[in-house]
Design a protein around this motif. Sequence first.
Motif, mmCIF file in Angstrom:
data_model
loop_
_atom_site.group_PDB
_atom_site.id
_atom_site.type_symbol
_atom_site.label_atom_id
_atom_site.label_comp_id
_atom_site.label_asym_id
_atom_site.label_seq_id
_atom_site.Cartn_x
_atom_site.Cartn_y
_atom_site.Cartn_z
ATOM 1 N N ALA A 3 0.825 -1.216 0.000
ATOM 2 C CA ALA A 3 0.000 0.000 0.000
ATOM 3 C C ALA A 3 0.857 1.263 0.000
ATOM 4 O O ALA A 3 0.385 2.338 -0.366
ATOM 5 C CB ALA A 3 -0.911 -0.005 1.225
ATOM 6 N N ASN A 4 2.093 1.106 0.441
ATOM 7 C CA ASN A 4 3.016 2.247 0.452
ATOM 8 C C ASN A 4 4.327 1.831 -0.200
ATOM 9 O O ASN A 4 4.740 0.672 -0.088
ATOM 10 C CB ASN A 4 3.292 2.690 1.897
ATOM 11 C CG ASN A 4 2.103 3.390 2.495
ATOM 12 O OD1 ASN A 4 1.732 4.487 2.095
ATOM 13 N ND2 ASN A 4 1.466 2.723 3.453
ATOM 14 N N LYS A 165 3.138 10.792 -2.960
ATOM 15 C CA LYS A 165 1.703 11.048 -3.211
ATOM 16 C C LYS A 165 1.300 10.516 -4.571
ATOM 17 O O LYS A 165 0.247 9.887 -4.720
ATOM 18 C CB LYS A 165 1.419 12.552 -3.145
ATOM 19 C CG LYS A 165 1.344 13.060 -1.736
ATOM 20 C CD LYS A 165 0.735 14.464 -1.687
ATOM 21 C CE LYS A 165 0.695 14.964 -0.255
ATOM 22 N NZ LYS A 165 1.114 16.343 -0.131
ATOM 23 N N TRP A 167 2.787 8.154 -6.302
ATOM 24 C CA TRP A 167 2.866 6.685 -6.289
ATOM 25 C C TRP A 167 1.567 6.104 -5.732
ATOM 26 O O TRP A 167 1.034 5.126 -6.248
ATOM 27 C CB TRP A 167 4.070 6.220 -5.452
ATOM 28 C CG TRP A 167 4.316 4.729 -5.531
ATOM 29 C CD1 TRP A 167 5.184 4.088 -6.367
ATOM 30 C CD2 TRP A 167 3.686 3.697 -4.747
ATOM 31 N NE1 TRP A 167 5.132 2.731 -6.172
ATOM 32 C CE2 TRP A 167 4.223 2.457 -5.186
ATOM 33 C CE3 TRP A 167 2.727 3.681 -3.732
ATOM 34 C CZ2 TRP A 167 3.826 1.235 -4.622
ATOM 35 C CZ3 TRP A 167 2.332 2.464 -3.194
ATOM 36 C CH2 TRP A 167 2.878 1.260 -3.637
ATOM 37 N N LYS A 168 1.052 6.733 -4.678
ATOM 38 C CA LYS A 168 -0.175 6.222 -4.063
ATOM 39 C C LYS A 168 -1.365 6.367 -5.005
ATOM 40 O O LYS A 168 -2.238 5.495 -5.040
ATOM 41 C CB LYS A 168 -0.452 6.933 -2.746
ATOM 42 C CG LYS A 168 0.545 6.526 -1.680
ATOM 43 C CD LYS A 168 0.239 7.272 -0.418
ATOM 44 C CE LYS A 168 0.658 6.506 0.780
ATOM 45 N NZ LYS A 168 -0.144 6.675 1.938
#
Length: 189
Positions: A3-4, A165, A167-168
Amino acid sequence: MRANPNIVVTGTPGVGKTTHCETLAERTNLRHVSVNQIVKDKGCHEGWDDEYQSWIVDEDKLLDALEEEVAAGGCIIDWHACDLFPERWVDLVVVLRVDTSTLYDRLKSRKYPEKKLQENIDSEIMDVLLQEARDSYNENIVVELTSNTTDEMDSNVDRIEAWVKQWKKDNPPDGRDENGDDDNDDGED
Ligand code: ADP
Ligand code: MG
């Protein structure tokens, strides 16, 4: 899928890795993973090298010690090498660079033994860490940033924060597909 993202911050000792990682950890929800600390705390070494004043790292033990944490994602890995981390672990490699005279002053104030100091200066001059990063990872994920001044550091941290940011947004949690068909939150933030 994590998720990160995982980010490796690398470069010759003294370039500013730890300072960047600590600031980034304050500004994002990523965790600063100090490899130095893990080597020491989890005994991932074959003893102490007196001449170089550093641990002789056992890379297999180190990878075992890091695996679980890195698999979870969200790590900012702080280490003066990067070729040992498997490519699948890494989303971005930041190679910090510094002018020779600045590096000399920083290492001198750390009281490095003369031989270690000179080897690190030579390594910086010869782009050793940058080359290692380019040889080990897809060149699209390797970024070279200068770290001579606090202004440069602030701008680096801003850039990396913006990258996280993005990438998310590009890697949304389960339930949305890679083409972003469900990714309809554009324009809000
Ligand atoms: P590393 O972890 O790469 O060995 P550090 O983060 O410990 O480097 O930084 C070494 C020294 O240089 C510290 O005293 C730090 O405050 C200073 N420093 C690091 N980056 C910068 C920068 N961009 N501008 C000014 N000083 C810096
Ligand atoms: Mg450090």
